[in-house]
Design an enzyme around this catalytic site. Sequence first.
Site, PDB file in Angstrom:
ATOM      1  N   CYS A  89      -2.256   1.210  10.635  1.00 43.41           N
ATOM      2  CA  CYS A  89      -2.020   0.276   9.531  1.00 43.41           C
ATOM      3  C   CYS A  89      -2.087  -1.126  10.123  1.00 43.41           C
ATOM      4  O   CYS A  89      -1.301  -1.448  11.028  1.00 43.41           O
ATOM      5  CB  CYS A  89      -0.640   0.556   8.943  1.00 43.41           C
ATOM      6  SG  CYS A  89      -0.085  -0.638   7.717  1.00 43.41           S
ATOM      7  N   CYS A 202      -7.813  -3.693   6.848  1.00 43.30           N
ATOM      8  CA  CYS A 202      -6.766  -2.824   6.288  1.00 43.30           C
ATOM      9  C   CYS A 202      -7.363  -1.432   6.285  1.00 43.30           C
ATOM     10  O   CYS A 202      -8.512  -1.243   5.864  1.00 43.30           O
ATOM     11  CB  CYS A 202      -6.416  -3.270   4.868  1.00 43.30           C
ATOM     12  SG  CYS A 202      -5.462  -2.047   3.922  1.00 43.30           S
TER      13      CYS A 202
HETATM   14  N1  DGL Z   1      -3.310   0.636   5.372  1.00 39.53           N
HETATM   15  C1  DGL Z   1      -2.453  -0.534   5.392  1.00 39.53           C
HETATM   16  C2  DGL Z   1      -3.083  -1.605   6.300  1.00 39.53           C
HETATM   17  O1  DGL Z   1      -3.943  -1.285   7.101  1.00 39.53           O
HETATM   18  C3  DGL Z   1      -2.161  -0.935   3.970  1.00 39.53           C
HETATM   19  C4  DGL Z   1      -1.006  -1.833   3.840  1.00 39.53           C
HETATM   20  C5  DGL Z   1      -0.315  -1.761   2.505  1.00 39.53           C
HETATM   21  O2  DGL Z   1       0.343  -0.756   2.253  1.00 39.53           O
HETATM   22  O3  DGL Z   1      -0.395  -2.757   1.779  1.00 39.53           O
HETATM   23  O4  DGL Z   1      -2.736  -2.758   6.273  1.00 39.53           O
END
Ligand code: DGL
Length: 281
Positions: A89, A202
């Site tokens: 993440c 993301c």
């Molecule tokens: N997959 C997360 C990232 O890479 C998403 C973050 C979220 O939940 O807004 O930032």
Amino acid sequence: MTIENATSSMTSQAQNSSANPIAIFDSGVGGLSIAQCISQHLPNENLLYVADTLHAPYGEQSPEFIQQRLNEVALWFIEHKAKAIVVACNTATVNAIDQLREKISIPVIGVEPAIKPAASLSKNKKIAILVTKATAENPRFLGLVAQYSNNSEVTIQPCPGLVELIELIEQDKKNSVECKLLLSNYLMPLIAKGVDTIVLGCTHYPLVSDLINDICGDSVTIMETARPVTEQLQRQLALHQLLNSSNKDGTTTFYSSKHSPEQQALFSHIWQLPLTLKSYP
Ligand code: DGL
């Protein structure tokens, strides 16, 4: 038990063996884009995936909240004998990984957006990074942009609302139309500006890379980070003599803090195999 106690007892009992699982963490299904790559390149490793969907999107949360969540899940991972943790993440990496690394001794691998390769690839010297709000505002992330932009003009594009739609996308075709509309709002101004290289900052966004490619066309290069993260994990495991030498296929176990039949269907759809989603914790 505190996270520091858990990790020191684990190390003292020499429990960190190569047969232990690799833990992978995200706020939701985004980290599956990284887990898929790990499972493909390290097929004999056992994986433990946790989605903290109950508290997503992290992009709208404070750094303190994200740190507290990551620490709680990391403690659970250590109790489940994880040999390494992949913070799959971007938002949790920039907001919480440094303080976690200070607390525990097992390898912790994060996700860094591919700013440096994008800057060297861009012909127009105009790149953009699509990120969550909590990444866009983070000083560690802004430092990386300044360090690696290599005289390219970098547009940081926060994409509020996108993670929420991606979490629902497989449930209803309508969400895919909504998702494409929202993406167009974020992408068209970048294309009009002459941006020729877009970094997905993301881990949810690679799950809609088809939609992004449809909007941007062939003249824009889209860059994601699953492969470099997998290579970094492999290097760290080799360094700590933790690569699993078994010749059997590994297993992947999936957990979510918001367990439901819809979540299980979403996980199965993305993983492209029927699977059982367990409840975290
Ligand atoms: N997959 C997360 C990232 O890479 C998403 C973050 C979220 O939940 O807004 O930032």
